[in-house]
Motif scaffolding. Structure first.
Motif, PDB file in Angstrom:
ATOM      1  N   UNK A 279      27.058  46.239  37.404  1.00 48.18           N
ATOM      2  CA  UNK A 279      26.112  45.184  37.787  1.00 48.18           C
ATOM      3  C   UNK A 279      26.633  43.792  37.468  1.00 48.18           C
ATOM      4  N   UNK A 280      27.788  43.728  36.788  1.00 47.66           N
ATOM      5  CA  UNK A 280      28.305  42.437  36.358  1.00 47.66           C
ATOM      6  C   UNK A 280      28.954  41.616  37.440  1.00 47.66           C
ATOM      7  N   UNK A 281      29.273  42.237  38.574  1.00 49.40           N
ATOM      8  CA  UNK A 281      29.846  41.468  39.676  1.00 49.40           C
ATOM      9  C   UNK A 281      31.298  41.752  39.977  1.00 49.40           C
ATOM     10  N   UNK A 282      32.022  42.403  39.046  1.00 43.17           N
ATOM     11  CA  UNK A 282      33.403  42.777  39.325  1.00 43.17           C
ATOM     12  C   UNK A 282      34.335  41.586  39.470  1.00 43.17           C
ATOM     13  N   UNK A 283      35.413  41.796  40.246  1.00 40.11           N
ATOM     14  CA  UNK A 283      36.441  40.776  40.460  1.00 40.11           C
ATOM     15  C   UNK A 283      36.369  40.296  41.903  1.00 40.11           C
ATOM     16  N   UNK A 284      36.322  38.988  42.082  1.00 44.13           N
ATOM     17  CA  UNK A 284      36.280  38.398  43.417  1.00 44.13           C
ATOM     18  C   UNK A 284      37.456  37.438  43.587  1.00 44.13           C
ATOM     19  N   UNK A 285      38.217  37.595  44.659  1.00 45.90           N
ATOM     20  CA  UNK A 285      39.302  36.687  44.992  1.00 45.90           C
ATOM     21  C   UNK A 285      38.833  35.710  46.072  1.00 45.90           C
TER      22      UNK A 285
ATOM     23  N   UNK B  93      41.691  39.415  50.307  1.00 44.67           N
ATOM     24  CA  UNK B  93      42.707  40.344  49.828  1.00 44.67           C
ATOM     25  C   UNK B  93      42.053  41.266  48.818  1.00 44.67           C
ATOM     26  N   UNK B  94      42.172  42.598  49.035  1.00 44.76           N
ATOM     27  CA  UNK B  94      41.458  43.549  48.212  1.00 44.76           C
ATOM     28  C   UNK B  94      42.335  44.757  47.880  1.00 44.76           C
ATOM     29  N   UNK B  95      42.042  45.407  46.777  1.00 46.50           N
ATOM     30  CA  UNK B  95      42.667  46.693  46.473  1.00 46.50           C
ATOM     31  C   UNK B  95      42.257  47.696  47.542  1.00 46.50           C
ATOM     32  N   UNK B  96      43.191  48.600  47.890  1.00 48.88           N
ATOM     33  CA  UNK B  96      42.890  49.640  48.860  1.00 48.88           C
ATOM     34  C   UNK B  96      43.139  49.250  50.299  1.00 48.88           C
ATOM     35  N   UNK B  97      43.483  47.989  50.581  1.00 47.10           N
ATOM     36  CA  UNK B  97      43.731  47.573  51.960  1.00 47.10           C
ATOM     37  C   UNK B  97      45.059  48.128  52.476  1.00 47.10           C
TER      38      UNK B  97
END
Length: 227
Positions: free
Chosen positions: A152-158, A162-166
């Motif tokens: 629920x904290x929001x994670x990592x935003x760039x 560009x994202x992991x798994x792309x």
């Protein structure tokens, strides 16, 4: 230019020396088995010692958000992140190999991630100048001492898409043609001159993307302004 290349090499051959120096941290890993497991999950960016000239025309990534907190490279301090998100600042090395960093992890199922936020010699082990974001695949465990970020904290935003798994095709659509490719790693390297407080500076920005099984496994980012 030589100093810039040396700095890029420092960050790219390990992508954030803190990650590579996890074996010499002041908060030691307890057992050989833990060391082996950690070594298997650290990102393996395939880069040579001599890097090519920069080719990317503009800055790519100079900030990120973690659990809603904006982190601006060369402007945000490690202690401010620690105060907001928790965690332990670790240090290793000395002189040009000195690094300080914080480690976080989060996500669930096949979307787990781990993040190292780092400051090197030029950042005075104080100002954040780079980070590495990677997937935690399979049974891989986060580095001992990493702070958990709740779902629920929001994670990592760039700041870019560009994202992991792309896929590599999508990465190239977002970032364009890479400066170079080395095995499973794409290197994007930008550099420009600008005036800061009336003084001339060389500003460099690198983004390094590594793939496993055709998908983004790790993203390394570094920014440095040198007079």
């Amino acid at each position: 230019m030589l100093e810039s290349v040396q700095m890029v090499r420092r960050i790219c051959t390990g992508i954030i020396t803190a990650v590579a120096c996890v074996f010499c941290t002041q908060s030691p890993i307890d057992s050989p088995a833990e060391r082996v497991l950690l070594a298997q999950q650290l990102p393996n960016f395939h880069l040579p010692e001599a890097l090519p000239n920069p080719t990317v025309p503009k800055m790519m990534i100079s900030a990120l958000r973690v659990a809603g907190m904006p982190i601006i490279l060369e402007q945000t301090e490690l202690k401010d992140v620690k105060e907001r998100l928790g965690g332990t600042i670790r240090r290793s090395g000395d002189a040009s190999t000195a690094d300080a960093w914080l480690c976080y992890f989060g996500g669930k199922a096949n979307r787990r991630w781990e993040l190292w936020i780092s400051s090197g010699e030029i950042g005075g082990l104080r100002w954040i100048d780079g980070f590495t974001l990677q997937r935690l695949a399979g049974k891989a465990k986060p580095e001992k001492g990493c702070q958990m970020i709740p779902e629920s904290g929001g994670g990592v935003e760039l700041p870019i898409a560009l994202r992991l798994g792309q896929s590599e095709a999508l990465v190239r659509k977002v970032l364009g043609k890479p400066t170079a490719r080395y095995q499973t790693t794409l290197l994007y390297y930008h550099e420009h001159e600008e005036s800061i407080h009336t003084q001339p500076y060389s500003v460099l920005n690198t983004v390094t993307v590594d793939f496993q099984e055709g998908a983004v496994f790790a993203i390394g980012v570094f920014k440095s302004s040198q007079s």
